[in-house]
Design a protein around this motif. Structure first.
Motif, PDB file in Angstrom:
ATOM      1  N   GLU A   1     -10.525  10.631  -9.062  1.00 40.89           N
ATOM      2  CA  GLU A   1      -9.066  10.568  -9.049  1.00 40.89           C
ATOM      3  C   GLU A   1      -8.633   9.777 -10.285  1.00 40.89           C
ATOM      4  O   GLU A   1      -8.202   8.624 -10.208  1.00 40.89           O
ATOM      5  CB  GLU A   1      -8.581   9.896  -7.764  1.00 40.89           C
ATOM      6  N   TYR A   2      -8.745  10.407 -11.441  1.00 39.99           N
ATOM      7  CA  TYR A   2      -8.602   9.691 -12.700  1.00 39.99           C
ATOM      8  C   TYR A   2      -7.178   9.197 -12.957  1.00 39.99           C
ATOM      9  O   TYR A   2      -6.986   8.092 -13.467  1.00 39.99           O
ATOM     10  CB  TYR A   2      -9.075  10.575 -13.851  1.00 39.99           C
ATOM     11  N   GLU A   3      -6.189  10.003 -12.623  1.00 38.29           N
ATOM     12  CA  GLU A   3      -4.806   9.570 -12.845  1.00 38.29           C
ATOM     13  C   GLU A   3      -4.443   8.411 -11.922  1.00 38.29           C
ATOM     14  O   GLU A   3      -3.725   7.487 -12.325  1.00 38.29           O
ATOM     15  CB  GLU A   3      -3.854  10.750 -12.644  1.00 38.29           C
ATOM     16  N   GLU A   4      -4.933   8.449 -10.694  1.00 39.47           N
ATOM     17  CA  GLU A   4      -4.694   7.343  -9.773  1.00 39.47           C
ATOM     18  C   GLU A   4      -5.405   6.081 -10.273  1.00 39.47           C
ATOM     19  O   GLU A   4      -4.840   4.982 -10.235  1.00 39.47           O
ATOM     20  CB  GLU A   4      -5.197   7.700  -8.377  1.00 39.47           C
ATOM     21  N   SER A   5      -6.633   6.237 -10.734  1.00 40.06           N
ATOM     22  CA  SER A   5      -7.372   5.111 -11.295  1.00 40.06           C
ATOM     23  C   SER A   5      -6.617   4.513 -12.470  1.00 40.06           C
ATOM     24  O   SER A   5      -6.515   3.282 -12.613  1.00 40.06           O
ATOM     25  CB  SER A   5      -8.754   5.572 -11.753  1.00 40.06           C
ATOM     26  N   LEU A   6      -6.069   5.368 -13.286  1.00 39.98           N
ATOM     27  CA  LEU A   6      -5.301   4.930 -14.458  1.00 39.98           C
ATOM     28  C   LEU A   6      -4.065   4.140 -14.042  1.00 39.98           C
ATOM     29  O   LEU A   6      -3.717   3.118 -14.652  1.00 39.98           O
ATOM     30  CB  LEU A   6      -4.911   6.150 -15.294  1.00 39.98           C
ATOM     31  N   ARG A   7      -3.405   4.575 -12.963  1.00 38.47           N
ATOM     32  CA  ARG A   7      -2.209   3.862 -12.484  1.00 38.47           C
ATOM     33  C   ARG A   7      -2.570   2.456 -11.996  1.00 38.47           C
ATOM     34  O   ARG A   7      -1.870   1.482 -12.302  1.00 38.47           O
ATOM     35  CB  ARG A   7      -1.540   4.655 -11.349  1.00 38.47           C
ATOM     36  N   TYR A   8      -3.652   2.359 -11.237  1.00 37.26           N
ATOM     37  CA  TYR A   8      -4.071   1.040 -10.754  1.00 37.26           C
ATOM     38  C   TYR A   8      -4.448   0.128 -11.923  1.00 37.26           C
ATOM     39  O   TYR A   8      -4.071  -1.043 -11.965  1.00 37.26           O
ATOM     40  CB  TYR A   8      -5.252   1.165  -9.795  1.00 37.26           C
ATOM     41  N   ALA A   9      -5.203   0.673 -12.861  1.00 35.63           N
ATOM     42  CA  ALA A   9      -5.644  -0.138 -13.999  1.00 35.63           C
ATOM     43  C   ALA A   9      -4.451  -0.617 -14.823  1.00 35.63           C
ATOM     44  O   ALA A   9      -4.404  -1.783 -15.242  1.00 35.63           O
ATOM     45  CB  ALA A   9      -6.604   0.668 -14.868  1.00 35.63           C
ATOM     46  N   SER A  10      -3.488   0.259 -15.026  1.00 30.51           N
ATOM     47  CA  SER A  10      -2.293  -0.116 -15.793  1.00 30.51           C
ATOM     48  C   SER A  10      -1.499  -1.192 -15.060  1.00 30.51           C
ATOM     49  O   SER A  10      -0.972  -2.128 -15.674  1.00 30.51           O
ATOM     50  CB  SER A  10      -1.424   1.121 -16.039  1.00 30.51           C
ATOM     51  N   GLN A  11      -1.407  -1.066 -13.746  1.00 35.52           N
ATOM     52  CA  GLN A  11      -0.716  -2.068 -12.932  1.00 35.52           C
ATOM     53  C   GLN A  11      -1.438  -3.420 -13.025  1.00 35.52           C
ATOM     54  O   GLN A  11      -0.803  -4.477 -13.133  1.00 35.52           O
ATOM     55  CB  GLN A  11      -0.672  -1.625 -11.472  1.00 35.52           C
ATOM     56  N   GLY A  12      -2.752  -3.369 -12.996  1.00 34.43           N
ATOM     57  CA  GLY A  12      -3.522  -4.597 -12.990  1.00 34.43           C
ATOM     58  C   GLY A  12      -3.484  -5.360 -14.293  1.00 34.43           C
ATOM     59  O   GLY A  12      -3.601  -6.600 -14.303  1.00 34.43           O
TER      60      GLY A  12
END
Length: 230
Positions: free
Chosen positions: A84-95
């Motif tokens: 789930e790369y786009e979801e992973s990207l959202r979490y990483a950006s938030q973090g």
């Protein structure tokens, strides 16, 4: 429980059930440890679900930003493992924002690598390498890179992840001898022999052209996926 979740994940899960029944630990901590235990068992979907529960609890209570950040890092990693790369990207950006706010360079470095890896998978290779380079620069900002990256109390899993990334970073900056030393430290961890641990080594193996090792690791990972929840 922290000392056994890798070597005895089933026992750790049993103890966590007892802890929840007795109310001896916060539910956020229990679900975090459950997530880590299931991840050790390569049951990444269930691991994600418990990490998400812990994340929600931390978000609602809003009283432990460091643990919230830890769960964001976990969710970014687990989402990636679940493709789930786009979801992973959202979490990483938030973090990233929270890591910078709390001054947690270790988490910031992991999240920068995560963003870079996701963008590479999503065919944004130029941007991906830019984020990976940012992570490398972050590691180089301290005089003692090892002291910054490997704090007291790190788990075997965290040692493996960090040493594999440090090996990659050193190679990228043409510190080839140092890169091999870091990779040797990675190989000494228990996590290095697990599918997740082998995945962490992939960027370094690719850049050093050890393609057969990458293929061997992929075969091992496929075997686990046939047996476990993916």
């Amino acid at each position: 429980i922290m000392s056994i979740y890798i070597s005895e994940p089933e026992r750790a899960l049993s103890l966590l059930n007892k802890a929840e029944a007795l109310g001896t630990m916060s539910l956020s901590t229990i679900n975090d440890l459950r997530s880590m235990s299931y991840r050790t068992l390569y049951m990444n979907k269930i691991s994600y679900e418990y990490a998400r529960k812990s994340y929600i609890s931390d978000s609602i209570s809003n009283n432990n930003p460091q643990h919230l950040l830890k769960m964001i890092v976990s969710l970014a990693e687990l989402s990636y493992l679940l493709s789930e790369y786009e979801e992973s990207l959202r979490y990483a950006s938030q973090g990233i924002e929270l890591a910078q706010k709390t001054g947690d360079r270790k988490a910031e470095g992991k999240l920068l690598f995560s963003i870079g890896e996701n963008k590479r998978i999503l065919s944004l290779k130029k941007e991906g390498y830019q984020y990976i380079n940012q992570a490398i620069e972050l590691l180089q900002k301290t005089q003692d890179i090892e002291e910054m990256a490997i704090p007291v109390g790190y788990t075997d899993q965290q040692y493996a992840y960090t040493y594999s990334k440090m090996a990659y970073a050193a190679f990228m900056t043409q510190q080839y001898s140092q890169a091999e030393k870091y990779f040797d430290q990675y190989r000494k961890t228990k996590m290095a022999s697990t599918p997740d641990g082998k995945y962490d080594a992939t960027p370094y193996l690719l850049i050093t052209k050890r393609f057969q090792e990458v293929l061997d690791n992929c075969e091992d990972f496929k075997k686990v996926l046939r047996q476990q929840d993916t």
